[in-house]
Design an enzyme around this catalytic site. Structure first.
Site, PDB file in Angstrom:
ATOM      1  N   GLU A   1     -10.668  -2.458   4.249  1.00 18.81           N
ATOM      2  CA  GLU A   1      -9.331  -1.943   4.569  1.00 18.81           C
ATOM      3  C   GLU A   1      -9.159  -0.549   3.937  1.00 18.81           C
ATOM      4  O   GLU A   1      -9.922  -0.153   3.062  1.00 18.81           O
ATOM      5  CB  GLU A   1      -8.239  -2.883   4.023  1.00 18.81           C
ATOM      6  CG  GLU A   1      -8.275  -4.268   4.650  1.00 18.81           C
ATOM      7  CD  GLU A   1      -7.121  -5.168   4.210  1.00 18.81           C
ATOM      8  OE1 GLU A   1      -6.494  -5.770   5.093  1.00 18.81           O
ATOM      9  OE2 GLU A   1      -6.848  -5.292   3.011  1.00 18.81           O
TER      10      GLU A   1
ATOM     11  N   ASP B   1       0.780  -1.251   0.000  1.00 14.53           N
ATOM     12  CA  ASP B   1       0.000   0.000   0.000  1.00 14.53           C
ATOM     13  C   ASP B   1       0.812   1.303   0.000  1.00 14.53           C
ATOM     14  O   ASP B   1       1.787   1.414   0.747  1.00 14.53           O
ATOM     15  CB  ASP B   1      -0.859   0.088   1.267  1.00 14.53           C
ATOM     16  CG  ASP B   1      -1.576  -1.189   1.613  1.00 14.53           C
ATOM     17  OD1 ASP B   1      -1.491  -2.155   0.854  1.00 14.53           O
ATOM     18  OD2 ASP B   1      -2.222  -1.204   2.671  1.00 14.53           O
TER      19      ASP B   1
END
Ligand code: FRU
Length: 419
Positions: A181, A21
């Site tokens: 998420e 990420d």
């Protein structure tokens, strides 16, 4: 045989390790900061830490020293960064060996070295699925959106000093399976009216994807319409937007991967790339405020020189009236993109190396939005990003050598970096 080098030209990758990420995206003092989930010791997920890179133009990135490293029982999971009283504050999830996930702070005076706050963790609910804080200014104070991942719940907390947090709201959906998420929540203007966009990365049995909702936010409560697909390709996840981007821009970056096979892609020693930066806006589509993505002008403004053969990285403007196909090829490898009866088809089954995971060799079909007569395609060694009006399709491809030519019965204008 020598391994092909899949390193892209215009997309960010870690130097020689694993990346997932984007984290702590912050524009500060003329610098675009990109922190990212990084395993500083290997090419697979693990030892999670924040890597760091900086850029003046969103295209050329300078690697910086590891910003926040995993330490003892604490791994450093995803989060965001803001400027508070002259210092950069990184707000991240401490993922402890015992399973607890809580929110912590690290401070930086110089934008490079970070010192953890003595009060860490600053927000602990005793939960094992509490993560991915995104902090932003609202009125005179700070808000944090985060998730209780397994409960598919967004939490809203408020603070004046980033250390003491009070829960002021929450948002959840109808019950479902899977987890949430990497939330992001931000305002966008449309016809002079403010709408709030909630981005969530969602994992369930059908795979991982990004969803968005457009709604309202009053500092405590988000109320939104139905979840819509942010990108209909398989390979974009954990997207996030920059804090404090100039000119009120909302610039996004995502991890260009599908978590199921992200650990098996045939690159090395680096593994994982970001998307190109994309500017977000709202437009009305069938009456509904709809997210529209364009490649950030920092990239498109330098990919301007027209050529006929395909180089490693290029921007291809594809036009059509009725059905058409584009075949990008080199040797035996063919990546096929087509418009067929109102559908956009991306077929990577013969695109190159496809056998590293059973889920990779697939064809994607999505409805083409009405009125679209062209799309922008960015090819960069191991990826394609296709933007067609309100639709985007992001996919990885691993051709054994870079695609050299395009065969089409539509049109294709190929542009390369002019510098
Ligand atoms: C999303 C994610 C986040 C977490 C991070 C750990 O890809 O699972 O929820 O913070 O990755 O690397």
């Amino acid at each position: 045989m020598q391994e092909p080098d899949f390193r892209p030209l215009a997309h960010f990758t870690a130097r020689d390790t694993w990346l997932n990420d984007p984290n702590g995206l912050l524009f500060h003092d003329g610098v675009w900061h990109l922190f990212f989930q990084n395993n500083p010791h290997g090419s697979v997920w693990g030892n999670m830490s924040w890597g760091h890179a900086t850029s003046a133009d969103l295209l050329h990135w300078q690697h910086q020293p590891l910003a926040i490293g995993h330490e003892g029982p604490e791994a450093i999971f995803s989060g965001s960064a803001v400027v508070h009283e002259g210092r950069i504050a990184a707000v991240y999830t401490s993922a402890y060996d015992d399973g607890i996930q809580a929110q912590s702070l690290a401070w930086s005076e110089d934008g490079t070295t970070f010192v953890k706050d003595a009060a860490n963790p600053v927000l602990d609910r005793g939960s094992t699925g509490f993560r991915d804080p995104k902090v932003f200014r609202y009125g005179g104070s700070w808000r944090m959106v985060s998730v209780e991942a397994d409960e598919r719940t967004l939490l809203v907390h408020s603070s004046d000093d980033l250390r003491t947090w009070t829960q002021v709201g929450s948002f959840s959906d109808e019950p479902g399976v899977g987890i949430w998420e990497c939330p992001d929540l931000f305002p966008l203007l449309l016809d002079g009216q403010t709408h709030w966009v909630l981005l969530l990365s969602v994992q369930d049995a059908t795979g991982s994807r990004v969803e968005y909702r457009v709604g309202t936010f009053d500092g405590e409560r988000f109320q939104g319409g139905p979840a819509r697909s942010f990108d209909t390709g398989p390979d974009v996840y954990a997207v996030a937007t920059w804090t404090d981007a100039p000119d009120d821009r909302r610039v996004l970056l995502g991890w260009m991967a599908q978590p199921t096979y992200a650990g098996s892609t045939p690159t090395g020693p680096w593994r994982g790339a970001m998307t190109l930066p994309r500017d977000l806006a709202l437009a009305r589509q069938g009456g509904e405020p709809t997210l529209v993505q364009t490649f950030s002008p920092e990239v498109t403004s330098v990919f301007t020189r027209e050529v006929t053969d395909l180089p490693t990285a290029c921007l291809v403007r594809c036009g059509f009236s009725g059905d058409a196909s584009w075949e990008f090829g080199a040797g035996q490898d063919v990546l096929r993109i087509a418009v067929e009866s109102g559908e956009l088809v991306v077929d990577r089954r013969r695109s190159g190396i496809v056998d590293f995971h059973e889920e990779f060799a697939r064809e994607t079909r999505v409805a083409l939005p009405e009125g679209v007569e062209g799309f922008d395609l960015f090819l960069d060694r191991c990826s394609l990003e296709l933007l067609a009006g309100p639709s985007s399709v992001t996919q990885l491809v691993f051709p054994t050598e870079p695609y050299r030519e395009v065969r089409t019965d539509g049109s294709a204008t190929v542009r390369v970096l002019d510098r």
